[in-house]
Each structure stands twice: as structure tokens, then as C-alpha cells.
Design a protein around this motif. Structure first.
Motif, PDB file in Angstrom:
ATOM      1  N   LEU A 183       0.832  -1.206   0.000  1.00 29.18           N
ATOM      2  CA  LEU A 183       0.000   0.000   0.000  1.00 29.18           C
ATOM      3  C   LEU A 183       0.870   1.261   0.000  1.00 29.18           C
ATOM      4  O   LEU A 183       0.584   2.222  -0.714  1.00 29.18           O
ATOM      5  CB  LEU A 183      -0.927   0.006   1.214  1.00 29.18           C
ATOM      6  N   MET A 184       1.952   1.238   0.806  1.00 33.79           N
ATOM      7  CA  MET A 184       2.819   2.402   0.878  1.00 33.79           C
ATOM      8  C   MET A 184       3.539   2.627  -0.437  1.00 33.79           C
ATOM      9  O   MET A 184       3.733   3.763  -0.877  1.00 33.79           O
ATOM     10  CB  MET A 184       3.828   2.191   2.002  1.00 33.79           C
ATOM     11  N   THR A 185       3.931   1.552  -1.102  1.00 37.84           N
ATOM     12  CA  THR A 185       4.573   1.657  -2.419  1.00 37.84           C
ATOM     13  C   THR A 185       3.604   2.255  -3.434  1.00 37.84           C
ATOM     14  O   THR A 185       3.996   3.070  -4.282  1.00 37.84           O
ATOM     15  CB  THR A 185       5.053   0.283  -2.896  1.00 37.84           C
ATOM     16  N   ALA A 186       2.322   1.869  -3.340  1.00 41.66           N
ATOM     17  CA  ALA A 186       1.310   2.415  -4.250  1.00 41.66           C
ATOM     18  C   ALA A 186       1.170   3.916  -4.067  1.00 41.66           C
ATOM     19  O   ALA A 186       1.038   4.669  -5.042  1.00 41.66           O
ATOM     20  CB  ALA A 186      -0.028   1.721  -4.008  1.00 41.66           C
ATOM     21  N   VAL A 187       1.208   4.371  -2.814  1.00 47.35           N
ATOM     22  CA  VAL A 187       1.147   5.814  -2.554  1.00 47.35           C
ATOM     23  C   VAL A 187       2.340   6.516  -3.183  1.00 47.35           C
ATOM     24  O   VAL A 187       2.207   7.548  -3.855  1.00 47.35           O
ATOM     25  CB  VAL A 187       1.112   6.084  -1.026  1.00 47.35           C
ATOM     26  N   PHE A 188       3.531   5.962  -2.974  1.00 47.56           N
ATOM     27  CA  PHE A 188       4.747   6.578  -3.495  1.00 47.56           C
ATOM     28  C   PHE A 188       4.730   6.663  -5.019  1.00 47.56           C
ATOM     29  O   PHE A 188       5.024   7.702  -5.600  1.00 47.56           O
ATOM     30  CB  PHE A 188       5.964   5.784  -3.024  1.00 47.56           C
ATOM     31  N   VAL A 189       4.383   5.558  -5.674  1.00 49.30           N
ATOM     32  CA  VAL A 189       4.349   5.527  -7.140  1.00 49.30           C
ATOM     33  C   VAL A 189       3.367   6.550  -7.678  1.00 49.30           C
ATOM     34  O   VAL A 189       3.660   7.277  -8.629  1.00 49.30           O
ATOM     35  CB  VAL A 189       3.999   4.110  -7.638  1.00 49.30           C
ATOM     36  N   ASN A 190       2.184   6.630  -7.063  1.00 54.25           N
ATOM     37  CA  ASN A 190       1.179   7.590  -7.528  1.00 54.25           C
ATOM     38  C   ASN A 190       1.651   9.020  -7.373  1.00 54.25           C
ATOM     39  O   ASN A 190       1.497   9.847  -8.274  1.00 54.25           O
ATOM     40  CB  ASN A 190      -0.128   7.400  -6.772  1.00 54.25           C
ATOM     41  N   VAL A 191       2.255   9.321  -6.226  1.00 52.49           N
ATOM     42  CA  VAL A 191       2.730  10.692  -5.974  1.00 52.49           C
ATOM     43  C   VAL A 191       3.807  11.085  -6.985  1.00 52.49           C
ATOM     44  O   VAL A 191       3.815  12.190  -7.527  1.00 52.49           O
ATOM     45  CB  VAL A 191       3.259  10.816  -4.526  1.00 52.49           C
ATOM     46  N   VAL A 192       4.717  10.172  -7.255  1.00 50.15           N
ATOM     47  CA  VAL A 192       5.818  10.467  -8.186  1.00 50.15           C
ATOM     48  C   VAL A 192       5.308  10.631  -9.623  1.00 50.15           C
ATOM     49  O   VAL A 192       5.710  11.542 -10.330  1.00 50.15           O
ATOM     50  CB  VAL A 192       6.884   9.352  -8.128  1.00 50.15           C
ATOM     51  N   VAL A 193       4.379   9.755 -10.018  1.00 48.08           N
ATOM     52  CA  VAL A 193       3.929   9.745 -11.414  1.00 48.08           C
ATOM     53  C   VAL A 193       2.913  10.836 -11.708  1.00 48.08           C
ATOM     54  O   VAL A 193       2.958  11.477 -12.767  1.00 48.08           O
ATOM     55  CB  VAL A 193       3.325   8.357 -11.764  1.00 48.08           C
ATOM     56  N   ASN A 194       2.001  11.078 -10.746  1.00 52.08           N
ATOM     57  CA  ASN A 194       0.845  11.913 -11.058  1.00 52.08           C
ATOM     58  C   ASN A 194       0.836  13.298 -10.418  1.00 52.08           C
ATOM     59  O   ASN A 194      -0.039  14.098 -10.722  1.00 52.08           O
ATOM     60  CB  ASN A 194      -0.446  11.190 -10.640  1.00 52.08           C
ATOM     61  N   LYS A 195       1.722  13.592  -9.531  1.00 51.83           N
ATOM     62  CA  LYS A 195       1.632  14.886  -8.838  1.00 51.83           C
ATOM     63  C   LYS A 195       2.648  15.869  -9.386  1.00 51.83           C
ATOM     64  O   LYS A 195       3.721  15.485  -9.824  1.00 51.83           O
ATOM     65  CB  LYS A 195       1.875  14.678  -7.342  1.00 51.83           C
TER      66      LYS A 195
END
Length: 441
Positions: free
Chosen positions: A429-441
Motif C-alpha cells: 500500500l505504501m509503495t502504491a502511494v509513493f508511485v502515484n505521488v511520483v507519477v501523477n503529482k
């Protein structure tokens, strides 16, 4: 003679202090904006779900590391990694330490803005127009006045230690914050347009609940709003007595923090619709205007449209924001101060002033290079350090820390299943947060 380590003297003092560390601009500023831009009630429902799925385990993990070590984050992580490679744990502790300084360097600037805006209504009442324009304007001079003021307020509390400083002032500031928040909600509810805001916030649109962007945004907000990943909770956990009921205290902190975020939404989102009712432009292309514009343009414009009562509403609101800022700067400042005291034998007074000076220097560099450095520092800190450190804590407790790790050793029943959840599910779950923040923010 070994120095006796300070600590919290009551469970209530700890809960208020830890919740104060978590309750900051992310709750009162960021959470309502995320909710407004992601389906209102749908975001709220998703947020509550991920609080239990991700944020509670993350909060418990960070508190647990500090509580077991009874030491600052550098020492705590070094001890947890001693069977593998203690230098890795120590390095992570130093990264967290640097992160606390980085966070304070930009957070103190924003907190100074809140302090300046809280004084502005007084100058308006006194007819001091030039002073009012200065306090609400965007100038380097204002930053160099109010950033040091916020740093000095923080230092004054840290100087008194954990029991007499952090705990005492948390017991004063947090109830005041809750009182001001509830009073503002009650008043906002009487204004035209507020009822539409309450509906948008509290009634979920279930068609949006499966939106991946909404779910990941809720995960990120839940993690960041609890002030996880920089060591604040680790240092506060270390000040608890060894026999405290950590799961119960973790739940209390998370619920108080979540409650404040929920109340902030009850204030900000109806205020947005009230402002819209009064002709203020609050949405652009279907999205709420930027967070900075919301706090420093939209809401002040709304307060101005209220007439004389708006001055008092604005005063109350920015005092509230200043208190939220202060409770967060206290916890972050305690991280490097405790490090200097415990690892280098400095007196608390000397350590506090050294840390305050370092933060002021870093803040000054940002102020003098504001246009490009302010956004860059925030971006690096929030996009990379916080989620990566959170992931590191999960891996530390779940996989690397063996000797003395009561959470993993001899776990049975519900404790066994929680340990497995923390080891396998939380890192994903934490990896999913990190990937989303890096890719989409």
C-alpha cells in the motif's frame, strides 16, 4: 551521572501532543481541498477506510520503534538494524533528521504567514491600512519578520522540555484549537450557501468511490496528515513510559487527528460554497482553486464580504491556523533537539538555540530564493522522503528487526495476523502511494 530522560507524565498529555504534531496545515488546509476536488463525501468515505488500512498501522509502527528504543530516531533505527547493518538504520535516522530540518525550513515560513494574517484583523479594526496591506502582502520583509517570530515561539516551548513545555502547551493549545474550530463551524452553518456545502461534503457520490485517483489521493492524505515518515511520532513514542498501552494510545491519536480533519472539512467546504454564493470565484475547470489561493485569497475575500463580523471571523480562523502550525513545529523541532541532547551530550537550552539558528538559516535561503526553491523543497520532501521513510519503517519492523521485536516475536492470535498484515500488505500500500505521488503529482 547519566542524564534522566524527560517524558510525558499522562496519557492525555501524550495524546494531545501527538495529535497536535499530526494536526497541522495538512488537516485544516490540505484535507478539505482534497475532499472538494475528489467527490466530497466519496473522498471522506475512502479516507476513513484507508485510515484503518494504512495510516493506523503506519502510526503504530513509528510510535513502536521509538517506544521500544526509548531514544531519538537515529538511535532507535540504529538499534533496530543492529543484527543486520546498524549503519543503514543510523543513515535512515539521519535522513529523517535532515527531513525534519527541511520541513521546518518551509513550514515555519508558511506558519509565519498564518501569524501575520491573524494580526491583520486587529490592524483593520484600528484603521491601520498600511499595516494591513503589509501583513497580507507577499514580501521578503514580512517573511523575515514572521518566520523568526514563529521559530522563537516554538523555541520558547521546546526550552521547557517534554513535561513542562510540549505536554503543558499541548494541553492548552489543542482544546483551544478544537473550540475555535467548532465555533467557526457553528457560525458558518448559519450563512446562505452553507447547506449546499454540507451536502457536498457529507453525502457520498458512490459512482466516484472506485475512482483510482480518489483512492490513491485518500491514501496519500491519510498518511501525510498523521505527520508520518519524518520521526515526529517516533520521538514522541520514545517519551512514553515503557508499560503504556501503545495500541490504545495509537488509536486515540489517530481518531483525534481524523476528527480534526473531519471538522476542518465541515468548516472549509461550506465556507467555499458560501464564498461562491457571495460571488467569489472558487472553482476553475471544475477543480477548487489552488490551496494557497483558498487560504490567502478566497477565504479572506469571504471574510471581507461579511462586514464587521468578518473581521472577527478572520481573526478566529487565522489564530486557529497559527495554533495548528505551532503544534506541528514543536514536534518537528524536538527531533533534532533530542538528537543533540542524547547523542552529543548538549544541554537542552544550547541544543534548542542551535537547531533554531540552523532552521532560520535554511528558511532564509528559501526566502531569498523563493520563486524556485520553496516549491522544490516542498516537492522533494512530500513526494519522496515521507513515503519512502514510511516504507522503510514498515520494512524495519516487519523484516529487519529481530532481537527484542515483540511485535514479530512470539506473536499469536490477532497480534500474529496484524504482524503479517504489517509485513506484507502495508509495504504494498505504501509503495502504491509513493508511485502515484511520483507519477501523477
Amino acid at each position: 551521572m547519566a542524564q534522566v530522560r524527560d517524558g510525558f507524565q499522562s496519557r492525555l498529555g501524550f495524546v494531545l501532543a501527538a495529535a497536535g504534531a499530526a494536526v497541522g496545515l495538512g488537516n485544516i488546509w490540505g484535507f478539505p481541498t482534497q475532499a472538494a476536488n475528489h467527490g466530497g463525501g466519496a473522498f471522506l468515505l475512502a479516507y476513513f477506510i484507508v485510515i484503518f488500512l494504512l495510516a493506523l498501522p503506519a502510526l503504530y509502527t513509528e510510535l513502536y520503534l521509538g517506544h521500544q528504543a526509548q531514544a531519538n530516531p537515529v538511535k532507535a533505527l540504529k538499534q533496530a538494524w543492529q543484527e543486520k547493518q546498524s549503519s543503514v538504520g543510523a543513515a535512515a535516522g539521519y535522513i529523517g533528521l535532515a527531513g525534519a530540518i527541511v520541513m521546518l525550513s518551509f513550514y515555519s515560513i508558511v506558519a509565519g504567514w498564518m501569524l501575520a494574517h491573524s494580526i491583520e484583523p486587529i490592524t483593520s479594526l484600528l484603521g491601520m491600512e498600511a499595516a494591513s496591506q503589509f501583513l497580507t502582502g507577499d514580501s521578503t520583509h514580512r517573511n523575515f519578520i514572521f518566520t523568526p517570530l514563529m521559530l522563537l515561539l516554538t523555541a520558547a516551548i521546546i526550552l521547557k522540555g517534554v513535561k513542562s513545555g510540549i505536554e503543558t502547551w499541548s494541553r492548552r493549545l489543542m482544546p483551544l484549537l478544537l473550540l475555535l474550530l467548532c465555533c467557526l463551524i457553528a457560525y458558518m452553518a448559519t450563512l446562505e450557501g452553507a447547506s449546499e456545502g454540507f451536502r457536498a461534503y457529507l453525502v457520498p457520490d458512490f459512482s466516484k468511490i472506485t475512482d483510482p485517483d480518489l483512492i490513491i489521493a485518500a491514501m496519500g492524505q491519510a498518511f501525510f496528515s498523521l505527520s508520518l515518515g519524518v520521526g515526529c511520532m517516533m520521538i514522541y513514542g520514545s517519551y512514553l513510559k515503557p508499560n503504556e498501552n501503545l495500541p490504545k494510545l495509537t488509536f486515540s491519536v489517530a481518531m483525534l487527528d481524523t476528527g480534526v480533519a473531519f471538522l476542518a472539512g465541515l468548516l472549509i467546504i461550506p465556507a467555499i460554497f458560501v464564498a461562491q454564493q457571495n460571488g467569489v470565484e472558487v472553482f476553475q475547470d471544475g477543480k477548487l482553486a489552488g490551496e494557497g489561493r483558498l487560504i490567502f485569497a478566497i477565504l479572506p475575500e469571504l471574510f471581507s464580504s461579511m462586514g464587521q463580523i468578518g473581521i472577527w471571523v478572520g481573526l478566529t480562523f487565522f489564530v486557529l491556523m497559527s495554533i495548528a502550525s505551532l503544534t506541528s513545529t514543536i514536534s518537528s523541532t524536538e527531533i533534532p533537539v533530542s538528537f543533540l541532547v542524547e547523542n552529543h551530550g548538549m544541554k537542552r537550552k544550547d541544543a534548542t538555540w542551535v537547531v533554531t539558528l540552523v532552521i532560520f538559516v535554511c528558511s532564509s535561503l528559501i526566502i531569498m530564493n523563493f520563486d524556485w526553491l520553496f516549491g522544490l523543497v516542498i516537492s522533494v520532501f512530500t513526494r519522496y522522503q515521507l513515503p519512502l521513510m514510511g516504507l522503510f519503517y514498515f520494512i524495519t519492523v516487519g523484516w529487519m528487526w529481530k532481537r527484542g521485536n515483540k511485535l514479530i516475536e512470539n506473536a499469536s492470535g490477532i497480534h500474529y495476523w496484524f504482524a503479517q498484515y504489517l509485513r506484507f500488505i502495508c509495504p504494498v500500500l505504501m509503495t502504491a502511494v509513493f508511485v502515484n505521488v511520483v507519477v501523477n503529482k
